[in-house]
Design a protein around this motif. Structure first.
Motif: not given
Length: 317
Positions: A91-95, A281-284, A286-289
């Motif tokens: 898991n990685l935060d999108r930021v 990871p799907n960057m498009t 919703p969800g921060a993680v």
């Protein structure tokens, strides 16, 4: 259709997929194996690969005129291997993904580390896997060879525990090793050892002319004894415990030897699946993680008992 990971890379045009395949190929075991990608779901929740393991070889003889041959049949034992699903997620935060790139590409780093753990798990199961003890694992060589005609345990340990012992005993060790190799039904392709035994082989190579050292296309050192690649099987995933252990009291270890081939020892994978998979990871969404995964679906098949062997009781400490 059978494939190797090198074949899988040639079939892929995706740079990330090729990168992941190269990471798996850093395991000399996975790079050496051929996989039979023919397993299809037959219903239920398992992917079963059913084959006959040759346990009694056929004979041949002459006969006199007007007499019959003495009948004798090759014998096989039905074996079912269930493909297992293994790998891991992160898991990685999108930021972090979007903005922390100056030092390291976090997705690439996590993929690399998760791939490293997955290939270590495959190697661990390849040697130590026991589906009776762990339902998520496939059965490995230790289970298949224990009690077989190709499990060899010298009464007295072969002492290679020091430089002096190696110099005194390396010829006796190679003689014992050849006694095991002659039991196989063909030239071996794999000699699996731990780091203690690998270091001993490197020292023996200083005395013997039967060893060669080259580099793989990925830059890894390849040490061979005859046709067989000597492989340090490494550590269990997430630990510093070797996959092939060294007995803490006796200082002894084992050596696993196998002939790779679709009629010997090989890997098994689902129909049409060429190697491991990644899920980015799907960057498009919703969800921060965000979640990424590395996954492999595979098992090991030993088609003939004499396609593999184990030499035990080698003193290296």
């Amino acid at each position: 259709m059978a494939f190797t990971l090198a074949d899988a890379k040639k079939l892929s045009q995706d740079k990330l997929t090729n990168y992941v395949i190269d990471e798996f190929r850093k395991s000399p075991l996975l790079d050496s194996l051929v996989f039979d990608d023919c397993v299809k779901p037959q219903g239920g929740s398992t992917l079963a690969y059913v084959y006959n393991r040759v346990t009694t070889l056929p004979t041949a003889a002459g006969r006199a005129i007007n007499s019959e041959y003495t009948a004798q049949e090759a014998k096989t034992t039905p074996v079912t291997v269930n493909l297992k699903v293994f790998g891991g997620s992160f898991n990685l935060d999108r930021v972090i993904i979007n903005h922390e790139k100056q030092v390291v590409d976090h997705i690439k780093f996590q993929l690399e580390q998760k791939t490293k753990a997955t290939r270590a798990l495959f190697a661990d199961w390849f040697i130590n896997g026991d589906s009776a003890a762990d339902a998520t694992a496939f059965d490995g060589l230790d289970k298949a060879l224990t009690g077989s005609s190709t499990e060899i345990t010298p009464t007295t340990a072969i002492d290679l525990s020091s430089a002096t012992a190696v110099e005194e005993n390396w010829k006796a060790f190679l003689y014992e090793l050849r006694q095991v190799l002659k039991l196989l039904d063909g030239a071996p392709g794999i000699i699996g050892v731990n780091r203690d035994m690998f270091a001993v082989f490197q020292t023996i190579a200083d005395f013997s002319t039967q060893f060669t050292a080259t580099k793989s296309e990925l830059g890894a050192e390849i040490v061979k004894y005859g046709t067989a690649t000597i492989m340090d099987m490494g550590d269990k995933p997430g630990t510093s415990s070797p996959i092939i252990g060294t007995d803490g009291t006796e200082g002894t270890t084992d050596i696993y030897i196998a002939r790779v081939g679709l009629d010997g020892l090989h890997g098994v994978s689902p129909d049409g699946e060429k190697g491991p998979k990644t899920y980015l990871p799907n960057m498009t969404a919703p969800g921060a993680v965000k979640t990424g995964e590395v996954e492999m679906v595979a098992a090991m098949a030993l088609k003939a008992t004499r396609a593999a062997a184990v030499l035990r009781n080698i003193k290296v400490q």
